[in-house]
Design an enzyme around this catalytic site. Sequence first.
Site, PDB file in Angstrom:
ATOM      1  CE1 TYR A  83       0.373   1.747   4.300  1.00 21.27           C
ATOM      2  CE2 TYR A  83       0.808  -0.591   4.497  1.00 21.27           C
ATOM      3  CZ  TYR A  83       0.885   0.685   5.004  1.00 21.27           C
ATOM      4  OH  TYR A  83       1.477   0.906   6.223  1.00 21.27           O
ATOM      5  CB  CYS A  84       1.452   4.053  -1.728  1.00 17.21           C
ATOM      6  SG  CYS A  84       0.140   4.301  -2.944  1.00 17.21           S
ATOM      7  NE  ARG A  85      -0.658  11.246  -0.881  1.00 20.65           N
ATOM      8  CZ  ARG A  85      -1.789  11.808  -1.345  1.00 20.65           C
ATOM      9  NH1 ARG A  85      -2.796  12.014  -0.544  1.00 20.65           N
ATOM     10  NH2 ARG A  85      -1.889  12.144  -2.604  1.00 20.65           N
ATOM     11  CE1 TYR A 112      -2.218   3.749   7.530  1.00 17.19           C
ATOM     12  CE2 TYR A 112      -2.550   6.119   7.647  1.00 17.19           C
ATOM     13  CZ  TYR A 112      -2.405   4.906   8.277  1.00 17.19           C
ATOM     14  OH  TYR A 112      -2.460   4.823   9.643  1.00 17.19           O
TER      15      TYR A 112
END
Length: 120
Positions: A83-85, A112
């Site tokens: 996952y990332c932002r 996120y």
Amino acid sequence: MMSIFKTLFRIQNRQTDAITKIDVPAFKEAISGKKDLQLVDVRTPYEYNTDHIDNALNIDFFKQTAFKSSFNEFDKNEPLYVYCRSGNRSKKAAVILAEIGFKNIIDLKGGYIAWEKHKD
């Protein structure tokens, strides 16, 4: 010429087949209670240190020279959760991870930001 196209198409299909994008509830269910979980936050260390999903390792996608080699000790046959932002970096990361041989990459849809909206 045609065989090159077929080969490229097959490689692209394998990469696509290796990546699954799932929403927050499915992601939470998939990672809950797992031992030896391969969960990776591909954001910057600053973003990671601000807040992250429990038990996630931080491997910065922007550090491309170290990014691929950071996965040398991971099991390419086991699920790898990323996952990332917002989902953009993790999508790009997932393609790279499929290229280096990971067979089951699970990407958090919405990143996120979506995770935060679903906090209990």
